[in-house]
Write an enzyme that holds these catalytic residues in place. Structure first.
Site, PDB file in Angstrom:
ATOM      1  N   ASP A 246     -21.299   3.555   5.061  1.00 42.37           N
ATOM      2  CA  ASP A 246     -21.933   4.726   4.447  1.00 42.37           C
ATOM      3  C   ASP A 246     -22.360   4.476   2.996  1.00 42.37           C
ATOM      4  OD1 ASP A 246     -19.810   5.167   6.374  1.00 42.37           O
ATOM      5  OD2 ASP A 246     -20.167   7.306   6.192  1.00 42.37           O
TER       6      ASP A 246
ATOM      7  N   GLU B 219     -25.804   8.508   5.706  1.00 38.32           N
ATOM      8  CA  GLU B 219     -25.634   9.953   5.739  1.00 38.32           C
ATOM      9  C   GLU B 219     -25.134  10.567   4.429  1.00 38.32           C
ATOM     10  OE1 GLU B 219     -22.960  12.089   7.941  1.00 38.32           O
ATOM     11  OE2 GLU B 219     -21.229  11.295   6.884  1.00 38.32           O
ATOM     12  N   ASN B 220     -24.647   9.733   3.497  1.00 37.57           N
ATOM     13  CA  ASN B 220     -24.215  10.241   2.191  1.00 37.57           C
ATOM     14  C   ASN B 220     -25.082   9.713   1.058  1.00 37.57           C
ATOM     15  OD1 ASN B 220     -21.164   9.678   3.677  1.00 37.57           O
ATOM     16  ND2 ASN B 220     -21.680  11.733   2.992  1.00 37.57           N
TER      17      ASN B 220
ATOM     18  N   ASN C 109     -21.829  13.499  10.369  1.00 34.91           N
ATOM     19  CA  ASN C 109     -21.671  14.943  10.243  1.00 34.91           C
ATOM     20  C   ASN C 109     -22.457  15.543   9.076  1.00 34.91           C
ATOM     21  OD1 ASN C 109     -19.544  13.433   8.768  1.00 34.91           O
ATOM     22  ND2 ASN C 109     -18.916  15.455   8.048  1.00 34.91           N
ATOM     23  N   HIS C 110     -22.929  14.713   8.133  1.00 31.93           N
ATOM     24  CA  HIS C 110     -23.721  15.219   7.010  1.00 31.93           C
ATOM     25  C   HIS C 110     -25.221  15.063   7.234  1.00 31.93           C
ATOM     26  CE1 HIS C 110     -20.416  16.212   4.347  1.00 31.93           C
ATOM     27  NE2 HIS C 110     -19.862  15.023   4.577  1.00 31.93           N
TER      28      HIS C 110
ATOM     29  N   HIS D 262     -19.036   7.545  14.311  1.00 33.16           N
ATOM     30  CA  HIS D 262     -18.768   8.299  13.094  1.00 33.16           C
ATOM     31  C   HIS D 262     -17.631   9.265  13.391  1.00 33.16           C
ATOM     32  CE1 HIS D 262     -20.180   9.264   9.046  1.00 33.16           C
ATOM     33  NE2 HIS D 262     -19.845  10.518   9.308  1.00 33.16           N
TER      34      HIS D 262
ATOM     35  N   HIS E  69     -17.456   6.921   8.409  1.00 32.26           N
ATOM     36  CA  HIS E  69     -17.016   8.269   8.044  1.00 32.26           C
ATOM     37  C   HIS E  69     -15.856   8.310   7.066  1.00 32.26           C
ATOM     38  CE1 HIS E  69     -16.343  12.562   8.145  1.00 32.26           C
ATOM     39  NE2 HIS E  69     -15.112  12.394   8.570  1.00 32.26           N
TER      40      HIS E  69
ATOM     41  N   HIS F 282     -14.911   6.115   4.834  1.00 27.80           N
ATOM     42  CA  HIS F 282     -15.281   5.462   3.565  1.00 27.80           C
ATOM     43  C   HIS F 282     -14.247   4.446   3.090  1.00 27.80           C
ATOM     44  CE1 HIS F 282     -18.194   8.955   2.258  1.00 27.80           C
ATOM     45  NE2 HIS F 282     -18.392   8.530   3.502  1.00 27.80           N
TER      46      HIS F 282
END
Length: 276
Positions: free
Chosen positions: A8, A39-40, A67-68, A153, A178, A180
């Protein structure tokens, strides 16, 4: 075939480090295919179309999410036209975008990439195991695809491990995202699938999973928000996993973590040339 997966991208620090390093990584190590979880990447929450294009221009071939994925609302629109951006395939039917696609690597190989989200300690989506099973039945390794990569994820290590064993021998790489935090369990499973519970993040590890420390610590202590989460802007570590793929079977012949810069101990795949 030589694959690289980057964990990520978190905020400007992680995004910038990965984008600056990718072109040289691709060139020096003759990478055939690169997957990046983005996603982040947009201020720590979600992704924009501009950032997707930046990743592709730097040498990424596919951008996965989690999820983001919808935190930047524009993603609901541009994901329909951006075939190289994936969202978890187990969102309900009718969700914009796609969770799986077949791509062509630099060496001409066909690489199936799928993005799936876990259900333990997360929003309850459709069954990820059933979704992966259907995808592999439609596009099996060694028949339609020369390699299969699955970004799981998920929060729970048990769920990620279970999915890895579920597809062992039918996928090239199963890698978790997810949390991190990079895990130390990179391995080739008995059936030949490379596995890593979590690739970690590309971001500042002097943080709480990529965010400035003060606000997360405050919320754990006081249980009352006092501000917004902001991505940490210190020196980032680039984290990912490298895989060598057997050209005959499409299974993994070698797997190793990659960690460059920042606070974590460095790691470099032994089957790559020595870093400059």
């Amino acid at each position: 075939m030589r694959l690289l997966f980057l964990g990520d991208l978190v905020g400007r620090a992680g995004r910038t480090a990965a984008l600056e390093a990718l072109p040289q990584l691709v060139e020096d190590n003759r990478l055939d295919f690169v997957i990046v979880n983005g996603e982040n990447a947009a201020r720590g929450f979600g992704i924009t179309e501009e950032i997707v294009q930046d990743i592709l221009d730097a040498g990424g071939d596919v951008v996965t999410t989690g999820n983001h994925v919808w935190d930047q609302r524009e993603a609901l629109v541009f994901i329909e036209r951006q075939e190289r951006l994936l969202r978890p395939l187990n969102f309900p039917a009718g969700t914009p975008g796609r969770g799986i696609n077949l791509f062509t690597a630099r060496n001409g190989a066909r690489v199936l990439v799928m993005n799936v989200m876990g259900r333990i300690f997360m929003d309850s989506l459709d069954d990820p195991f059933a979704g992966v099973e259907a995808a592999l039945a439609a596009c099996p390794l060694g028949d339609v695809a020369d390699a299969v990569v699955i970004d799981v994820h998920a929060e729970a290590t048990s769920e990620k491990q279970a999915l890895g064993h579920f597809v062992d021998g039918r996928a090239t790489l199963v890698v978790g995202t997810h949390t991190h935090v990079p895990t130390a369990d990179h391995q080739i499973l008995p059936g030949g699938t490379a596995y890593l519970t979590d690739a970690g993040m590309c971001g500042d590890y002097d943080s709480v999973i990529g965010m400035d420390k003060e606000e997360p610590v405050n919320r754990f202590i006081r249980k009352i928000p006092s501000g917004r989460f902001q991505p940490a802007q210190g020196t980032p570590t680039i984290c990912g996993v490298a895989v060598e793929v057997d050209d005959t079977s499409g299974l993994a012949s070698a797997v190793a973590p990659l960690r460059i810069g920042g606070r974590l101990s460095p790691a470099w795949p032994s089957f790559w040339p020595a870093p400059r």
